[in-house]
Design a protein around this motif. Structure first.
Motif, PDB file in Angstrom:
ATOM      1  N   ILE A  24     -15.814 -30.670 -14.567  1.00  0.00           N
ATOM      2  CA  ILE A  24     -14.531 -31.361 -14.653  1.00  0.00           C
ATOM      3  C   ILE A  24     -14.247 -31.880 -13.251  1.00  0.00           C
ATOM      4  CG2 ILE A  24     -12.098 -31.143 -15.277  1.00  0.00           C
ATOM      5  CD1 ILE A  24     -12.937 -28.507 -16.781  1.00  0.00           C
ATOM      6  N   ALA A  25     -14.526 -33.151 -13.008  1.00  0.00           N
ATOM      7  CA  ALA A  25     -14.543 -33.639 -11.629  1.00  0.00           C
ATOM      8  C   ALA A  25     -14.501 -35.158 -11.603  1.00  0.00           C
ATOM      9  CB  ALA A  25     -15.796 -33.128 -10.909  1.00  0.00           C
ATOM     10  N   GLY A  26     -14.466 -35.701 -10.381  1.00  0.00           N
ATOM     11  CA  GLY A  26     -14.467 -37.139 -10.190  1.00  0.00           C
ATOM     12  C   GLY A  26     -15.868 -37.684 -10.007  1.00  0.00           C
ATOM     13  N   ALA A  52     -16.147 -33.951 -17.969  1.00  0.00           N
ATOM     14  CA  ALA A  52     -14.775 -34.396 -18.183  1.00  0.00           C
ATOM     15  C   ALA A  52     -14.377 -35.104 -16.896  1.00  0.00           C
ATOM     16  CB  ALA A  52     -13.847 -33.236 -18.492  1.00  0.00           C
ATOM     17  N   LEU A  53     -14.404 -36.409 -16.918  1.00  0.00           N
ATOM     18  CA  LEU A  53     -14.156 -37.209 -15.721  1.00  0.00           C
ATOM     19  C   LEU A  53     -12.667 -37.220 -15.401  1.00  0.00           C
ATOM     20  CD1 LEU A  53     -15.627 -39.088 -13.699  1.00  0.00           C
ATOM     21  CD2 LEU A  53     -14.989 -40.995 -15.187  1.00  0.00           C
ATOM     22  N   THR A  54     -12.320 -36.951 -14.137  1.00  0.00           N
ATOM     23  CA  THR A  54     -10.920 -36.907 -13.714  1.00  0.00           C
ATOM     24  C   THR A  54     -10.492 -38.130 -12.918  1.00  0.00           C
ATOM     25  OG1 THR A  54     -11.495 -35.751 -11.667  1.00  0.00           O
ATOM     26  CG2 THR A  54     -10.984 -34.381 -13.606  1.00  0.00           C
ATOM     27  N   LEU A  70      -7.647 -40.717 -13.623  1.00  0.00           N
ATOM     28  CA  LEU A  70      -7.525 -41.009 -15.041  1.00  0.00           C
ATOM     29  C   LEU A  70      -6.254 -40.385 -15.615  1.00  0.00           C
ATOM     30  CD1 LEU A  70     -10.523 -41.771 -14.585  1.00  0.00           C
ATOM     31  CD2 LEU A  70     -10.996 -40.841 -16.868  1.00  0.00           C
ATOM     32  N   PRO A  71      -5.748 -40.906 -16.726  1.00  0.00           N
ATOM     33  CA  PRO A  71      -4.583 -40.276 -17.360  1.00  0.00           C
ATOM     34  C   PRO A  71      -4.902 -38.825 -17.723  1.00  0.00           C
ATOM     35  CG  PRO A  71      -5.009 -42.441 -18.314  1.00  0.00           C
ATOM     36  CD  PRO A  71      -6.171 -42.129 -17.440  1.00  0.00           C
ATOM     37  N   PRO A  72      -4.019 -37.886 -17.429  1.00  0.00           N
ATOM     38  CA  PRO A  72      -4.280 -36.475 -17.730  1.00  0.00           C
ATOM     39  C   PRO A  72      -4.651 -36.232 -19.194  1.00  0.00           C
ATOM     40  CG  PRO A  72      -2.384 -36.660 -16.288  1.00  0.00           C
ATOM     41  CD  PRO A  72      -2.742 -38.047 -16.684  1.00  0.00           C
ATOM     42  N   SER A  73      -4.031 -36.978 -20.104  1.00  0.00           N
ATOM     43  CA  SER A  73      -4.334 -36.787 -21.524  1.00  0.00           C
ATOM     44  C   SER A  73      -5.786 -37.111 -21.831  1.00  0.00           C
ATOM     45  CB  SER A  73      -3.413 -37.651 -22.384  1.00  0.00           C
ATOM     46  OG  SER A  73      -3.581 -39.033 -22.071  1.00  0.00           O
ATOM     47  N   LEU A  74      -6.357 -38.080 -21.113  1.00  0.00           N
ATOM     48  CA  LEU A  74      -7.756 -38.443 -21.329  1.00  0.00           C
ATOM     49  C   LEU A  74      -8.688 -37.374 -20.771  1.00  0.00           C
ATOM     50  CD1 LEU A  74      -9.567 -40.650 -22.484  1.00  0.00           C
ATOM     51  CD2 LEU A  74      -9.547 -41.758 -20.240  1.00  0.00           C
ATOM     52  N   LEU A  96      -9.772 -32.955  -8.653  1.00  0.00           N
ATOM     53  CA  LEU A  96      -8.796 -33.003  -9.741  1.00  0.00           C
ATOM     54  C   LEU A  96      -7.656 -33.984  -9.463  1.00  0.00           C
ATOM     55  CD1 LEU A  96      -8.682 -29.221 -10.709  1.00  0.00           C
ATOM     56  CD2 LEU A  96      -9.996 -31.069 -11.758  1.00  0.00           C
ATOM     57  N   ALA A  97      -7.553 -34.495  -8.269  1.00  0.00           N
ATOM     58  CA  ALA A  97      -6.738 -35.659  -7.894  1.00  0.00           C
ATOM     59  C   ALA A  97      -5.230 -35.429  -7.896  1.00  0.00           C
ATOM     60  CB  ALA A  97      -7.086 -36.869  -8.763  1.00  0.00           C
ATOM     61  N   SER A  98      -4.651 -34.949  -8.995  1.00  0.00           N
ATOM     62  CA  SER A  98      -3.192 -34.870  -9.087  1.00  0.00           C
ATOM     63  C   SER A  98      -2.755 -33.552  -9.709  1.00  0.00           C
ATOM     64  CB  SER A  98      -2.651 -36.022  -9.933  1.00  0.00           C
ATOM     65  OG  SER A  98      -2.985 -35.850 -11.300  1.00  0.00           O
ATOM     66  N   ALA A  99      -1.493 -33.183  -9.465  1.00  0.00           N
ATOM     67  CA  ALA A  99      -0.949 -31.950 -10.053  1.00  0.00           C
ATOM     68  C   ALA A  99      -0.930 -32.038 -11.571  1.00  0.00           C
ATOM     69  CB  ALA A  99       0.456 -31.701  -9.515  1.00  0.00           C
ATOM     70  N   GLU A 100      -0.667 -33.224 -12.096  1.00  0.00           N
ATOM     71  CA  GLU A 100      -0.645 -33.398 -13.549  1.00  0.00           C
ATOM     72  C   GLU A 100      -2.011 -33.126 -14.152  1.00  0.00           C
ATOM     73  OE1 GLU A 100       2.696 -35.428 -11.682  1.00  0.00           O
ATOM     74  OE2 GLU A 100       0.537 -35.608 -11.350  1.00  0.00           O
ATOM     75  N   ILE A 101      -3.060 -33.594 -13.481  1.00  0.00           N
ATOM     76  CA  ILE A 101      -4.419 -33.337 -13.981  1.00  0.00           C
ATOM     77  C   ILE A 101      -4.742 -31.850 -13.872  1.00  0.00           C
ATOM     78  CG2 ILE A 101      -6.879 -33.701 -13.508  1.00  0.00           C
ATOM     79  CD1 ILE A 101      -6.241 -36.611 -12.925  1.00  0.00           C
ATOM     80  N   VAL A 102      -4.363 -31.225 -12.759  1.00  0.00           N
ATOM     81  CA  VAL A 102      -4.611 -29.783 -12.604  1.00  0.00           C
ATOM     82  C   VAL A 102      -3.979 -29.011 -13.758  1.00  0.00           C
ATOM     83  CG1 VAL A 102      -4.173 -27.734 -11.193  1.00  0.00           C
ATOM     84  CG2 VAL A 102      -4.804 -29.889 -10.090  1.00  0.00           C
TER      85      VAL A 102
END
Length: 288
Positions: A24-26, A52-54, A70-74, A96-102
């Motif tokens: 789960i990464a970029g 799972a691309l972030t 990417l959008p967290p939902s995706l 993980l880029a953003s708190a929402e993605i985390v």
């Protein structure tokens, strides 16, 4: 998870279903780190890799110039797509880029029974910046990793810069590794691997594995090469591949240490900046 205990690194026989691992990464457009490094490592270690691309990054050997999260939902949808269908023997996180993605990743991992105390082990590589110093994590995301992701980690694999960002502990010599490990363990992971590659003055590269009570030194030679792009991703992916094959955390970390030493020893120049560590040493030279 297949539940099959297999020797880490062994290639499965033709037609046999291999163990699986999820990253789960970029992405890395230069191919040296991120998702690309993880998939190469999984393959070299005899494991089927899933992703799972972030985020999509714009980078090469000189650094990261841009990225799009990417959008967290995706991100969550990718995890939910592969976990029940293909099974996940082990998982790892990177950028993980953003708190929402985390937070989305934490929720999706819970639903897929991924994490400490669950059926599938989770390796958290708390990536905060590229090796060139380019930020890959928003400030609120760093807090989310520290406060919410690390407590579900089976193993955390921070380098010394990440230790400083997450705990405030500054390590300047090998003697400080235990203090760093204790500070990281207090954040909640079951195990911590403190990577000592940044202690450039130490003639050896001695990483420290800690479970909250006992510490284990993992010595290795210090490779005098500037080409170490993707080294942290590669180590975490190698450890995850061994966990997916039924190894204990200490066994998996020792395997990962052996793997990364060979990968760094085989690192090669590429582009005008820092070249990647290599998976080529695992490729058979038998004629096709």
């Amino acid at each position: 998870m297949t539940g099959r205990r297999a020797e880490p690194g062994a290639v499965p026989p033709p037609g046999a279903t291999p163990n699986t691992a999820l990253t789960i990464a970029g992405s890395d457009s230069g191919g040296g780190a991120g998702i690309q490094a993880d998939l190469k490592t999984f393959l070299a270690c005899g494991v089927h890799g899933m992703t799972a691309l972030t985020a999509v990054t714009v980078q090469n050997s000189l650094g990261v110039t841009d990225f799009l999260a990417l959008p967290p939902s995706l991100v969550a949808a990718q995890i939910r797509a592969v976990a029940p269908d293909l099974g996940v023997g082990a998982a790892k996180t990177g950028m993980l880029a953003s708190a929402e993605i985390v937070d989305t990743v934490i929720e999706a991992c819970g639903q897929a029974s991924i994490g400490a105390g669950r059926s599938t082990p989770l390796v958290v590589d708390p990536v905060a910046a590229s090796m060139h110093g380019d930020s890959l994590l928003a400030l609120d995301a760093l807090a989310a990793v520290r406060d919410r992701l690390l407590p579900i980690a089976t193993l955390a694999t921070p380098n010394l810069d990440e230790v400083r960002l997450l705990t405030g502990v500054e390590v300047t010599s090998r003697a400080g590794l235990r203090k760093a490990a204790e500070a990281m363990h207090e954040l909640g992971p079951s195990w911590v691997l403190i990577k000592a590659g940044h202690l450039a003055e130490d003639p050896e590269c001695v990483d420290l594995l800690f479970d909250g009570a006992e510490s284990h030194e993992l010595p290795g030679p210090r490779m005098r090469t500037p080409h170490t792009h993707g080294g942290g991703d590669t180590l975490a992916a190698a450890v995850a591949s061994a966990l997916s094959r039924g190894c204990s955390v200490p066994e998996a970390v020792r395997f990962g240490k052996r793997y990364i030493m060979r990968a760094v020893a085989g690192a090669y120049p590429l582009g005008a900046g820092t070249g990647p560590v290599s998976a080529f040493w695992r490729v058979s030279d038998d004629p096709v």
